[in-house]
Design a protein around this motif. Structure first.
Motif, mmCIF file in Angstrom:
data_model
loop_
_atom_site.group_PDB
_atom_site.id
_atom_site.type_symbol
_atom_site.label_atom_id
_atom_site.label_comp_id
_atom_site.label_asym_id
_atom_site.label_seq_id
_atom_site.Cartn_x
_atom_site.Cartn_y
_atom_site.Cartn_z
ATOM 1 N N PHE A 149 -3.573 -55.196 36.353
ATOM 2 C CA PHE A 149 -3.836 -56.274 37.290
ATOM 3 C C PHE A 149 -2.903 -57.452 37.009
ATOM 4 O O PHE A 149 -2.219 -57.954 37.897
ATOM 5 C CB PHE A 149 -5.301 -56.701 37.169
ATOM 6 N N LEU A 150 -2.854 -57.847 35.734
ATOM 7 C CA LEU A 150 -1.988 -58.961 35.345
ATOM 8 C C LEU A 150 -0.537 -58.672 35.724
ATOM 9 O O LEU A 150 0.161 -59.502 36.318
ATOM 10 C CB LEU A 150 -2.099 -59.194 33.835
ATOM 11 N N GLY A 151 -0.090 -57.446 35.382
ATOM 12 C CA GLY A 151 1.289 -57.065 35.673
ATOM 13 C C GLY A 151 1.586 -57.142 37.162
ATOM 14 O O GLY A 151 2.604 -57.699 37.587
ATOM 15 N N THR A 152 0.685 -56.606 37.965
ATOM 16 C CA THR A 152 0.899 -56.589 39.406
ATOM 17 C C THR A 152 0.940 -58.006 39.978
ATOM 18 O O THR A 152 1.798 -58.348 40.791
ATOM 19 C CB THR A 152 -0.218 -55.783 40.101
ATOM 20 N N LEU A 196 7.074 -60.672 29.182
ATOM 21 C CA LEU A 196 6.125 -61.766 29.398
ATOM 22 C C LEU A 196 4.734 -61.212 29.701
ATOM 23 O O LEU A 196 3.723 -61.686 29.170
ATOM 24 C CB LEU A 196 6.616 -62.638 30.555
ATOM 25 N N SER A 197 4.685 -60.199 30.544
ATOM 26 C CA SER A 197 3.383 -59.653 30.923
ATOM 27 C C SER A 197 2.679 -59.022 29.724
ATOM 28 O O SER A 197 1.481 -59.202 29.530
ATOM 29 C CB SER A 197 3.542 -58.625 32.047
ATOM 30 N N ILE A 198 3.431 -58.311 28.895
ATOM 31 C CA ILE A 198 2.815 -57.690 27.716
ATOM 32 C C ILE A 198 2.342 -58.756 26.740
ATOM 33 O O ILE A 198 1.221 -58.706 26.228
ATOM 34 C CB ILE A 198 3.808 -56.731 27.010
ATOM 35 N N VAL A 199 3.202 -59.745 26.504
ATOM 36 C CA VAL A 199 2.834 -60.807 25.560
ATOM 37 C C VAL A 199 1.581 -61.528 26.053
ATOM 38 O O VAL A 199 0.632 -61.747 25.307
ATOM 39 C CB VAL A 199 4.002 -61.804 25.369
#
Lengths: 326, 353
Positions: A149-152, A196-199
């Protein structure tokens, strides 16, 4: 040293079990890889061709099981994992090519996230009871947002809508890869948003874990003693942090182990090359040799990582060192 | 010894746990002075506020502990060149300069007071380096060996981790470390409680000897009065955050004036002398959140009178020597006769030391 050797023995045994299961599992499944491939072949297929495929897949299936097993081990020792059905090249070559994308992207992101999260955890742990505690609900929220969700959302907002970051791929496909600045800068630009998304999604976990350990350790007598000794504040914090970081380091090594399997979502969302994408392709194409190869790779990274965790604990915690030596 | 100044002067010191409505007073209006090179014993059960008192004085209290009132003056230096510090007003920086160089502390559990990740030598080195940045590594190492020798330990202990040492060795190391910078005041928070009696005995005699050589002042906290009488010049008995009795060590030990002191003494076998039946003190220490009206000790006191349950006794001189006790039994206007156990004659002439 003897302790490490003993642990190594345990891991060697686990590795052997893994390898053996990897050998047995496909043979227990209904149908077999050979039939799968044969069914896909079109046109006139000669008996010779069929025999060739059989050998390619790890020996003659009509051989006795024990001989097949021996053959399989022998091939494995030479890093020969067979040939991918869908990609028609040796599995070891494919993995060697794709693993660096995964290590480069997810590895770097994991290390960054761990470092930043741990430092923040130390700071917020030391500032417990102050207004800095307001960071906890925010961190808990970030931690509970599912990664896909965050990634999208990040892609939609920053790549699709505002064009701050490239949408997909590991580099601009119009640039020929090589050691020149155009390529490298394109590579970096394309890795920014995935990292950034993973962090963002994993930082909170490291931070909360470290903060909680800091709060626990800060209550210990030896930290009080460090204050009573008139040590400067950073040294007092160091006294506490040195002990508090142990569980985090163990967790981090275990997280490295899950890096390969965890790459699936990231690489799918950002259409980034790597082992994660490979898993999907392999499963989709019923590419048995490739699936087996990836399976081995994943189990070996997990094993390697937990072995690393064992060694690190042994090196970092004198109490364990003494306890295991006697 | 020449005329001694007071190294520590404490006035109306109060410590609360928590703020506002929910605050609980753990130390209440404590006042005392401590002369340079003197030993003050602080006795009381768990929860009597004795540890909170010293953590408060040294500004080592942790949340939710707050110093709510009082004045603490710490004075060091020889006559003519004295420096006084207001410990409660001191900044973090002032405190860092005073801590360990002038006031050090030894905790009950040496195992938890030593960093489990570090060798003993590194702990010594760190504390010596912090307070003398110009010292060489060799000189610090020498000093650490010298300090260990003072408490009867070999130099090879420096290479050990805390968990590799025995309880007695660890506590000796803490004592050696407390003396590392030749402080004027050493606070001992139940340093022998976690040890067996034999080791306890050895450490007490070592402390006695070290004090004779080095002449530091000491606040010694324990619940074992018989231990205190050998070390302390003066003893202060605390109950529920208050001082209930304060007197010269031998006076207090041989002729207690407060029923609680008497109870404490009957809870421990004496190290010397005839055997007596241990009676202990009935009941449990009070809940600081709901202290009984009047004297806090009254519900457990065998001599309690009506007034004890309604009115709090002040800490006042109870005889011509000026020793203090907070007990209505010694007030002629409320009590006709003092129980014989609380009216023993002083054994003059056997003053400590």
């Amino acid at each position: 040293m003897r302790v490490i050797l003993r642990r190594l023995g345990v891991y060697a045994f686990t590795a052997w079990v893994t390898i053996t299961v990897n050998f047995i599992l496909p043979r227990l499944m209904p149908g077999n890889p050979f039939d799968q491939i044969a069914a896909k072949l079109t046109g006139v297929v000669t008996a010779q061709e069929l025999q060739a495929i059989k050998i390619q897949l790890g020996g003659d299936i009509n051989q006795p099981m024990i001989e097949q097993y021996w053959h399989y081990l022998n091939q494995l020792a030479h890093f020969n994992l067979g040939v991918s059905i869908t990609l028609s090249s040796p599995v070891s070559t494919i993995l060697a090519g794709q693993i660096w994308w995964t290590v480069g992207l997810i590895g770097v992101a994991a290390v960054l996230s761990f470092l930043i999260g741990t430092v923040l955890g130390v700071v917020f742990g030391w500032m417990r009871g102050s207004r800095a505690d307001n960071v906890i609900p925010v961190a808990t929220f970030l931690q509970s947002v599912p990664y896909y969700f965050l990634g999208t959302v990040l892609i939609m907002a920053f790549a699709s809508h505002w064009h701050f970051f490239p949408l997909e791929n590991a580099y601009d496909l119009s640039i020929t890869p090589g050691w020149h600045w155009d390529f490298i800068s394109s590579l970096l630009r394309h890795s920014e948003l995935p990292i950034l998304s993973i962090v963002l999604s994993s930082l909170a976990g490291w931070m909360l874990g470290m903060r909680n350990m800091m709060v626990t350790i800060a209550g210990e007598d030896f930290v009080l003693m460090a204050v009573a000794k008139g040590l400067p504040r950073r040294r007092v914090i160091w006294h506490a942090a040195r002990s508090a970081i142990l569980p985090s380091i163990a967790n981090f090594t275990l997280a490295i182990g899950l890096l390969v399997s965890g790459s699936l979502l990231v690489e799918q969302i950002f259409n980034y090359p790597g082992v994660g994408n490979l898993i999907l392709e392999a499963v989709g194409g019923e590419d048995y040799p490739l699936i087996q190869g990836i399976f081995l790779l994943i189990t070996f990274t997990v094993l390697g990582a937990s072995f690393l965790a064992d060694i690190l604990y042994y090196v970092l915690d004198p109490r364990i060192r003494t306890a295991t030596a006697h | 010894m020449t005329l001694e100044h007071n190294i520590l002067d404490v006035q109306d010191f109060c410590v609360d746990y928590g703020y506002g409505e929910s605050a609980v007073r753990a130390v209440s209006d404590v006042s005392f002075t401590l002369g340079a090179s003197r030993v003050l014993g602080v006795a009381g059960e768990s929860g009597s506020g004795k540890s909170t008192l010293v953590y408060g004085l040294t500004r080592l209290l942790r949340a939710p502990g707050v110093i709510s009132d009082g004045e603490v003056t710490f004075t060091i230096g020889a006559e003519g060149d004295q420096r006084a510090f207001d410990l409660l007003a001191a900044t973090e920086q002032d405190l860092r300069a005073i801590r360990w160089s002038h006031i050090s502390i030894v905790l009950q559990s040496a195992l938890s007071a030593l960093n489990p990740m570090r060798r003993i030598g590194r702990e010594f080195d760190e504390v010596l380096r912090t307070h003398d940045k110009n010292s060489s590594k060799e000189s610090r190492h020498e000093r650490a060996i010298e300090l260990l020798a003072m408490v009867g330990l070999d130099a090879d202990r420096l290479d050990r981790f805390p968990h590799e040492l025995s309880g007695g060795q660890r506590q000796r190391i803490m004592i050696a470390m407390a003396l590392a910078l030749r402080p004027e005041l050493v606070i001992m928070d139940e340093p022998t409680t976690a040890l067996d009696v034999v080791t306890q005995r050895e450490i007490v005699s070592e402390l006695y000897e070290l004090r004779r050589q080095l002449g530091f002042a000491m606040i010694f906290i324990t619940h074992d009065l018989s231990l205190l009488v050998e070390l302390a010049d003066e003893i202060m008995v605390m109950y529920a955050g208050h001082i209930v009795e304060r007197a010269a060590a031998t006076d207090l030990y041989h002729a207690p004036r407060h029923p609680y002191t008497l109870g404490l003494m009957n809870s421990f076998p004496p190290l010397h002398g005839e055997r007596k039946e241990l009676s202990g003190i009935p009941g449990t220490p009070p809940d600081l959140k709901s202290l009984p009206a009047g004297c806090s000790f009254s519900p457990r006191c065998a001599y309690a009178m009506d007034i004890c349950h309604s009115s709090k006794p002040p800490l006042v001189p109870v005889d011509e020597t000026g020793r203090l006790a907070a007990c209505w039994l010694h007030d002629p206007s409320h009590s006709h006769s003092v129980p014989v156990e609380l009216a023993r004659k002083h054994v003059r002439g056997v003053e400590a030391q």
